[in-house]
Design a protein around this motif. Structure first.
Motif, PDB file in Angstrom:
ATOM      1  N   VAL A 385       0.850  -1.192   0.000  1.00  0.00           N
ATOM      2  CA  VAL A 385       0.000   0.000   0.000  1.00  0.00           C
ATOM      3  C   VAL A 385       0.883   1.238   0.000  1.00  0.00           C
ATOM      4  CG1 VAL A 385      -1.757   1.292   1.272  1.00  0.00           C
ATOM      5  CG2 VAL A 385      -1.842  -1.205   1.237  1.00  0.00           C
ATOM      6  N   GLY A 386       0.624   2.155  -0.934  1.00  0.00           N
ATOM      7  CA  GLY A 386       1.387   3.396  -0.996  1.00  0.00           C
ATOM      8  C   GLY A 386       1.770   3.733  -2.426  1.00  0.00           C
ATOM      9  N   VAL A 387       2.436   4.889  -2.578  1.00  0.00           N
ATOM     10  CA  VAL A 387       2.941   5.320  -3.887  1.00  0.00           C
ATOM     11  C   VAL A 387       4.445   5.074  -3.938  1.00  0.00           C
ATOM     12  CG1 VAL A 387       1.139   7.024  -4.322  1.00  0.00           C
ATOM     13  CG2 VAL A 387       3.154   7.692  -3.005  1.00  0.00           C
ATOM     14  N   GLN A 388       5.010   5.050  -5.130  1.00  0.00           N
ATOM     15  CA  GLN A 388       6.391   4.616  -5.303  1.00  0.00           C
ATOM     16  C   GLN A 388       7.420   5.593  -4.738  1.00  0.00           C
ATOM     17  OE1 GLN A 388       7.186   4.131  -9.458  1.00  0.00           O
ATOM     18  NE2 GLN A 388       6.738   6.267  -9.979  1.00  0.00           N
ATOM     19  N   PHE A 389       7.023   6.839  -4.475  1.00  0.00           N
ATOM     20  CA  PHE A 389       7.994   7.787  -3.914  1.00  0.00           C
ATOM     21  C   PHE A 389       7.770   8.024  -2.417  1.00  0.00           C
ATOM     22  CE2 PHE A 389       4.744   9.928  -6.509  1.00  0.00           C
ATOM     23  CZ  PHE A 389       3.998  10.536  -5.520  1.00  0.00           C
ATOM     24  N   ALA A 390       6.914   7.219  -1.793  1.00  0.00           N
ATOM     25  CA  ALA A 390       6.675   7.351  -0.350  1.00  0.00           C
ATOM     26  C   ALA A 390       7.792   6.663   0.418  1.00  0.00           C
ATOM     27  CB  ALA A 390       5.332   6.752   0.024  1.00  0.00           C
ATOM     28  N   PRO A 391       8.358   7.321   1.443  1.00  0.00           N
ATOM     29  CA  PRO A 391       9.449   6.704   2.201  1.00  0.00           C
ATOM     30  C   PRO A 391       8.987   5.776   3.317  1.00  0.00           C
ATOM     31  CG  PRO A 391       9.090   8.931   2.969  1.00  0.00           C
ATOM     32  CD  PRO A 391       8.103   8.709   1.857  1.00  0.00           C
ATOM     33  N   ALA A 392       7.689   5.679   3.527  1.00  0.00           N
ATOM     34  CA  ALA A 392       7.150   4.771   4.547  1.00  0.00           C
ATOM     35  C   ALA A 392       5.955   4.044   3.947  1.00  0.00           C
ATOM     36  CB  ALA A 392       6.751   5.533   5.795  1.00  0.00           C
ATOM     37  N   LEU A 393       6.182   2.801   3.523  1.00  0.00           N
ATOM     38  CA  LEU A 393       5.158   2.010   2.860  1.00  0.00           C
ATOM     39  C   LEU A 393       4.476   1.057   3.844  1.00  0.00           C
ATOM     40  CD1 LEU A 393       7.345   1.160  -0.243  1.00  0.00           C
ATOM     41  CD2 LEU A 393       5.374   2.703  -0.257  1.00  0.00           C
ATOM     42  N   HIS A 394       3.328   0.512   3.443  1.00  0.00           N
ATOM     43  CA  HIS A 394       2.580  -0.417   4.292  1.00  0.00           C
ATOM     44  C   HIS A 394       2.427  -1.758   3.585  1.00  0.00           C
ATOM     45  CE1 HIS A 394       1.129   2.499   7.362  1.00  0.00           C
ATOM     46  NE2 HIS A 394       1.288   3.351   6.378  1.00  0.00           N
ATOM     47  N   LEU A 395       2.596  -2.828   4.351  1.00  0.00           N
ATOM     48  CA  LEU A 395       2.307  -4.175   3.878  1.00  0.00           C
ATOM     49  C   LEU A 395       1.114  -4.706   4.671  1.00  0.00           C
ATOM     50  CD1 LEU A 395       5.900  -5.696   3.577  1.00  0.00           C
ATOM     51  CD2 LEU A 395       4.335  -5.194   1.691  1.00  0.00           C
ATOM     52  N   GLN A 396       0.012  -4.948   3.964  1.00  0.00           N
ATOM     53  CA  GLN A 396      -1.201  -5.468   4.597  1.00  0.00           C
ATOM     54  C   GLN A 396      -1.456  -6.901   4.134  1.00  0.00           C
ATOM     55  OE1 GLN A 396      -4.337  -2.792   3.502  1.00  0.00           O
ATOM     56  NE2 GLN A 396      -3.552  -1.080   4.717  1.00  0.00           N
ATOM     57  N   LEU A 397      -2.258  -7.618   4.879  1.00  0.00           N
ATOM     58  CA  LEU A 397      -2.644  -8.968   4.488  1.00  0.00           C
ATOM     59  C   LEU A 397      -3.563  -8.910   3.270  1.00  0.00           C
ATOM     60  CD1 LEU A 397      -3.450 -10.563   7.966  1.00  0.00           C
ATOM     61  CD2 LEU A 397      -1.402 -10.936   6.577  1.00  0.00           C
ATOM     62  N   GLU A 398      -3.296  -9.770   2.278  1.00  0.00           N
ATOM     63  CA  GLU A 398      -4.180  -9.832   1.114  1.00  0.00           C
ATOM     64  C   GLU A 398      -5.579 -10.285   1.515  1.00  0.00           C
ATOM     65  OE1 GLU A 398      -2.464 -12.302  -1.893  1.00  0.00           O
ATOM     66  OE2 GLU A 398      -1.607 -10.594  -2.961  1.00  0.00           O
ATOM     67  N   ARG A 399      -5.619 -11.244   2.435  1.00  0.00           N
ATOM     68  CA  ARG A 399      -6.896 -11.764   2.904  1.00  0.00           C
ATOM     69  C   ARG A 399      -6.932 -11.701   4.423  1.00  0.00           C
ATOM     70  NH1 ARG A 399      -7.814 -17.273  -0.717  1.00  0.00           N
ATOM     71  NH2 ARG A 399      -7.861 -16.244  -2.784  1.00  0.00           N
ATOM     72  N   SER A 400      -7.873 -10.960   4.937  1.00  0.00           N
ATOM     73  CA  SER A 400      -8.002 -10.845   6.385  1.00  0.00           C
ATOM     74  C   SER A 400      -8.566 -12.133   6.971  1.00  0.00           C
ATOM     75  CB  SER A 400      -8.910  -9.665   6.745  1.00  0.00           C
ATOM     76  OG  SER A 400      -9.203  -9.649   8.119  1.00  0.00           O
ATOM     77  N   SER A 401      -8.163 -12.431   8.184  1.00  0.00           N
ATOM     78  CA  SER A 401      -8.694 -13.605   8.875  1.00  0.00           C
ATOM     79  C   SER A 401     -10.100 -13.357   9.416  1.00  0.00           C
ATOM     80  CB  SER A 401      -7.765 -13.985  10.034  1.00  0.00           C
ATOM     81  OG  SER A 401      -7.738 -12.938  11.006  1.00  0.00           O
ATOM     82  N   GLY A 402     -10.530 -12.115   9.347  1.00  0.00           N
ATOM     83  CA  GLY A 402     -11.842 -11.754   9.882  1.00  0.00           C
ATOM     84  C   GLY A 402     -11.779 -11.164  11.274  1.00  0.00           C
TER      85      GLY A 402
END
Length: 472
Positions: A385-402
Motif C-alpha cells: 500500500v502506498g505510492v512509489q515515492f513514499a518513504p514509509a510504505l505499508h504491507l497489509q494482508l491480502e486476505r483478512s482472517s476476519g
C-alpha cells in the motif's frame, strides 16, 4: 375618580356574563390549581434512619470500587517493549541484536550525522539542556529565532513558527484558527494529531472519502446551498479544507492541484500537514507544493514536524506573517509548553544547511523509495500500500482472517521473524478506540538513503520467507 372605577367594575361584570361557558370553566380550573400549588407541600418529609457503627463497617467492607482502567492481559503487545541501545540510524541495536533499520523515520540519514551532532554538542555546552519556560516567558533563545528564519527562507514563505513537540504542532494550529461554528472538510485518512486538533477546535467536521475530489466537491456544493439560505451566518463562518501532503496511514499523496482549484471555486482555506513529505518530496525537499509545482502562497498554512527528515524534535508552521503571528497568541502548544531545547534547534539548523548544500540527497531518496517499492510488490499473501515515492510504505494482508487481533498477530509474527534475522520492521500502531477511521493492520517499511542494495535485498528476502512460513 370613584365613578370611573365603578364604571370599570361594571364593565368587568358585564364581560364575565358575556364570556362563553368553556372559558369560565378553564379559568376556574386554573385558579383552583394555583391555590393548590400555594398551599400544598413541595415534598414529604421522610423519617431518617441512622446506621449503627456495625452496619457502617459492614457496608464499607462490602464496597468494591470500580477499576480506574479496564483489565489488560500481561502479554498485551503494548506492555512488552523492544529495547533500543545506541542511535537508531542505519544499523539499530534491538534487544542486544544489531539489525538493519527499516523502522525509524530517519529518511535522510541525518540522525547520526557528525556535523549535526557537533552543532548540537556545541549548543549543549553554550545553553544547557532545556529551556524551562514557554516562548513568552524567557523561553525564546536566539537559536529559536534563527531556526524560524531559516525555515521560512527554506520554504519560501514570509514567516515560520516552531513548536517543541511534533504532535502538538498541527493539533495546536487547527484550534488557533477554527472555532465553534466554523466548518472543516477533512480527509478520512487524516492522522491522529489532526484528529486531536479537530476535537480541540469544537468546529463542525465533515469527512470526505480519502482523496476523492468528487465527494469533496459534493460537500462543498451542499454547503454553498446552505450558505445561500442564511447569508448572514455564512459571512461569519470560516471554512477550511484539511489534508496531509503524504498520508502516514496510507502512504499516498493528496491531489493538491485539484484541491487548490476547489479552494478558489468555493472560497475556502487550505491547511496542509506535511510531516511525511517535508524533506522528502520536491527537487529541494520543500514538500508537496514543490512536487506539484503549486505556488506556496496558494496554501494558507503548512505544518510539519522536524522529527522525520530533519531528525530532530518539534515541529513548525509556515505561511504569511499575519497568519503565523496569530499562533504566537493562540497556539496552545506554543504558549504553554516549554520551548524547544536549544541543542535540538541547532541540530535542525545544521540539518537544513545539509539539505540546502546537497539537494541531490532528495534524488537519492526517491530512487531508493522506487527501488524498495518495486522489490516489495508481488510478495505472496501481502499487499503493498502506498505510492512509489513514499518513504514509509505499508504491507497489509491480502486476505483478512476476519479478526483484527488475529491479523495483528500474524503480522507481528512476520516482524518477529525478520527481527530474528537482523531486519528491523515495525507494526503500524493506532489508538484503536479513539481513531475516527481505524486503518487496516499493516507492517510499516521505512526507506532511508543509507540503505544499500544489499540491505534492501536482504530485507525483501526475509519478508518473503516470513510470509511463506506464516501465511501458509
Amino acid at each position: 375618580m370613584a365613578s370611573g372605577q365603578q364604571w370599570v367594575l361594571v364593565e368587568m361584570v358585564q364581560a364575565f356574563y358575556e364570556a362563553p361557558a368553556y372559558h369560565l370553566i378553564l379559568e376556574g380550573i386554573l385558579i383552583l390549581w394555583i391555590i393548590r400549588l400555594l398551599f400544598s407541600k413541595t415534598y414529604k418529609l421522610h423519617e431518617t434512619y441512622k446506621l449503627t457503627e456495625k452496619e457502617k463497617e459492614d457496608l464499607i467492607e462490602e464496597w468494591q470500587p470500580d477499576p480506574l482502567v479496564p483489565p489488560v492481559s500481561k502479554d498485551h503487545p503494548s506492555l512488552s517493549y523492544d529495547v533500543v541501545t545506541g542511535p537508531p540510524s542505519h544499523k539499530i541495536t534491538i534487544n542486544g541484536k544489531e539489525c538493519i533499520n527499516f523502522a525509524s523515520f530517519n529518511f535522510l540519514g541525518l540522525l547520526d550525522n557528525e556535523r549535526v551532532k557537533q552543532k548540537a554538542l556545541a549548543s549543549l555546552k553554550k545553553y544547557g539542556v532545556g529551556t524551562c519556560g514557554p516562548r513568552g516567558f524567557y523561553g525564546t533563545f536566539d537559536v529559536h529565532l534563527e531556526l524560524e528564519s531559516r525555515l521560512a527562507k527554506f520554504m519560501k514563505t514570509e514567516e515560520a513558527i516552531i513548536y517543541s513537540y511534533g504532535f502538538a504542532t498541527i493539533a495546536s494550529a487547527i484550534p488557533a484558527y477554527s472555532k465553534r461554528g466554523d466548518i472543516i472538510f477533512v480527509d478520512e485518512a487524516a492522522c491522529f494529531s489532526i484528529q486531536k486538533g479537530l476535537q480541540a477546535s469544537r468546529s463542525f467536521i465533515k469527512y470526505f472519502k480519502h482523496n476523492d475530489m468528487e465527494d469533496l466537491e459534493r460537500m462543498l456544493k451542499e454547503q454553498e446551498l446552505e450558505d445561500q439560505k442564511n447569508p448572514r451566518k455564512a459571512r461569519v463562518t470560516r471554512k477550511f479544507i484539511l489534508v496531509e501532503g503524504l498520508y502516514i496511514n496510507t502512504a499516498d499523496i493528496c491531489p493538491l492541484p485539484e484541491l487548490v482549484k476547489l479552494k478558489y471555486k468555493y472560497k475556502v482555506r487550505i491547511f496542509l500537514e506535511e510531516s511525511m513529505s517535508f524533506g522528502v518530496l520536491g527537487e529541494h525537499g520543500r514538500g508537496v507544493t514543490e512536487h506539484f509545482g503549486v505556488d506556496i502562497d496558494d496554501i494558507d498554512l503548512i505544518s510539519a514536524n522536524m522529527e522525520n527528515a530533519v531528525a530532530s524534535i518539534g515541529g513548525f508552521c509556515c505561511g504569511r506573517s499575519f497568519v503565523i503571528d496569530h499562533q504566537r497568541l493562540s497556539g496552545q502548544g506554543y504558549c504553554f509548553s516549554a520551548s524547544l531545547p536549544p541543542m535540538l534547534a541547532a541540530a535542525a539548523i545544521e540539518a537544513l544547511n545539509i539539505m540546502e548544500e546537497d539537494p541531490d540527497i532528495f534524488t537519492v531518496l526517491r530512487e531508493k523509495c522506487q527501488h524498495v517499492y518495486k522489490a516489495l510488490q508481488g510478495i505472496p499473501g501481502l499487499k503493498l500500500v502506498g505510492v512509489q515515492f513514499a518513504p514509509a510504505l505499508h504491507l497489509q494482508l491480502e486476505r483478512s482472517s476476519g479478526s483484527r487481533d488475529s491479523d495483528m498477530q500474524l503480522l507481528r509474527t512476520i516482524v518477529d521473524y525478520c527481527l530474528e534475522r537482523c531486519v528491523a520492521l515495525t507494526l503500524a500502531r493506532y489508538l484503536e478506540k479513539e481513531e475516527r477511521f481505524l486503518p487496516s493492520p499493516s507492517i510499516r517499511v521505512v526507506v532511508t538513503i543509507e540503505q544499500t542494495e544489499e540491505d534492501i535485498q536482504k530485507a525483501v528476502s526475509c519478508i518473503q520467507e516470513a510470509a511463506s512460513a506464516v501465511l501458509k
